[in-house]
Design an enzyme around this catalytic site. Structure first.
Site, short mmCIF file in Angstrom:
data_model
loop_
_atom_site.label_atom_id
_atom_site.label_comp_id
_atom_site.label_asym_id
_atom_site.label_seq_id
_atom_site.Cartn_x
_atom_site.Cartn_y
_atom_site.Cartn_z
N CYS A 1 -3.93 -5.45 8.47
CA CYS A 1 -4.90 -4.92 7.50
C CYS A 1 -5.92 -5.99 7.13
O CYS A 1 -7.10 -5.69 6.94
CB CYS A 1 -4.17 -4.45 6.25
SG CYS A 1 -3.23 -2.92 6.46
N ASP B 1 10.68 -7.14 -1.29
CA ASP B 1 9.39 -7.68 -0.85
C ASP B 1 9.38 -9.16 -1.23
O ASP B 1 9.83 -9.53 -2.33
CB ASP B 1 8.24 -6.95 -1.55
CG ASP B 1 6.89 -7.16 -0.85
OD1 ASP B 1 6.53 -8.33 -0.60
OD2 ASP B 1 6.20 -6.17 -0.58
N GLY C 1 0.80 -1.22 0.00
CA GLY C 1 0.00 0.00 0.00
C GLY C 1 0.83 1.27 0.00
O GLY C 1 0.58 2.19 -0.78
N ASP D 1 4.69 -3.46 6.82
CA ASP D 1 3.42 -3.52 7.55
C ASP D 1 3.53 -4.25 8.88
O ASP D 1 2.52 -4.72 9.41
CB ASP D 1 2.35 -4.19 6.68
CG ASP D 1 2.73 -5.63 6.31
OD1 ASP D 1 3.83 -6.09 6.68
OD2 ASP D 1 1.92 -6.30 5.64
N LYS E 1 5.48 -9.42 -6.13
CA LYS E 1 5.22 -7.98 -6.15
C LYS E 1 6.38 -7.19 -6.73
O LYS E 1 6.17 -6.17 -7.40
CB LYS E 1 4.89 -7.49 -4.74
CG LYS E 1 3.53 -7.91 -4.25
CD LYS E 1 3.20 -7.32 -2.89
CE LYS E 1 1.80 -7.71 -2.45
NZ LYS E 1 1.46 -7.17 -1.11
N GLN F 1 -7.26 -3.16 -4.10
CA GLN F 1 -8.09 -2.06 -3.61
C GLN F 1 -7.24 -0.87 -3.18
O GLN F 1 -7.73 0.26 -3.10
CB GLN F 1 -8.96 -2.60 -2.46
CG GLN F 1 -9.51 -1.60 -1.49
CD GLN F 1 -8.73 -1.64 -0.17
OE1 GLN F 1 -7.63 -2.17 -0.08
NE2 GLN F 1 -9.33 -1.05 0.86
#
Length: 272
Positions: free
Chosen positions: A204, A71, A50, A139, A95, A81
């Protein structure tokens, strides 16, 4: 800018780049020399999710010459989203590969170095040392603490951010440098002395996150990275910016060096 990091020497701009970056070049605080510094810069992005998505996109669009992306995750449908560097066709891909392809479409003058792995205390210093500046969009707390410690040991500036469901935060760390009065700059452990236990805060996936929120905070991160490279404005050392999406309110909290921190505090051992 107070306590700026050492900025890279300029990289010569090719003909097409002069048109691509024309709106930067006419800016008094950027100009040709600033754009050349962007081209010569090497920036490591921790996380292509994100926060990493707008970070990578805006740094690539700005002409940062080399962007490293670390990553170990793959793109899932639920990422789309908010992780707008990825698209539906990228579901199932690493990713870092999806991000690399996206940058190639956006700006062919940018090199993306992919690191399809998890950054750990064992590999962080070596990886970070290959770059001029680091932006952490991870995260989880373990990675944030590990990256901040590694940046201290590697003597690299860190722009770090975090988000919740409807809120976000952002600061810049340069604990390997001192302020204008010769005092130590604060570390991440001055701001957050103790790492929260695993599972204390929901992820999340468990709590949800408003899709546009990481776009706001990640874009702010990109701005701070660009300021550090070019060398204009006031940095966020000793200042934590807090953003509340519900009320559209932003505030800044000042924090200082703590003598109790284990990195550059009194009796520091250099470890966590």
């Amino acid at each position: 800018m107070t306590g700026t990091c050492e900025r890279p020497a300029g990289g010569k701009l090719a003909g097409e780049e002069l048109e691509r970056y024309a709106r930067h070049i006419v800016l008094r605080d950027v100009g040709g020399p600033g754009q050349q510094r962007l081209k010569a810069a090497r920036v490591l992005i921790v996380g292509a999710g994100g926060l990493g998505a707008p970070l990578i996109q805006y740094l690539a669009a700005a002409g940062v010459g080399t962007i490293g992306v670390v990553d170990d995750d793959t793109v899932s449908l639920s990422n789309l989203q908010r992780q707008i560097i990825h698209d539906t066709a990228a579901v199932g891909l690493p990713k870092v590969e999806s991000a690399q392809a996206s940058v190639a479409r956006l700006n062919p003058h940018v090199t993306v170095e992919t690191h399809n792995m998890r950054i750990t205390p064992e590999n962080a210093v070596e990886l970070i040392s290959a770059y001029d500046i680091v932006a952490d969009g991870s995260d989880n707390f373990a990675t944030r603490y590990g990256v901040s410690d590694a940046c201290f040991h590697a003597k690299r500036t860190l722009v770090t951010a975090a988000i919740g469901q409807f809120d976000g935060s952002l600061t810049t760390l340069k604990p390997h440098l001192t302020d204008a009065d010769g005092n130590p700059n604060p570390t991440y452990r001055c701001l957050f002395p103790n790492q929260p236990p695993e599972g204390l805060l929901p992820t999340c996936a468990q709590a949800g996150v408003l899709g546009a929120l990481p776009g706001i905070i990640g874009t702010m991160q990109a701005m701070e990275v660009i300021k550090e490279i070019v060398g204009f404005g006031e940095d966020l050392v000793g200042r934590l910016v807090l953003y509340d999406a519900r009320s559209t309110r932003m505030e800044t909290i000042r924090y200082k060096w703590s003598a109790k921190n284990p990195l550059n505090g009194e009796g520091a051992t250099g470890g966590a």
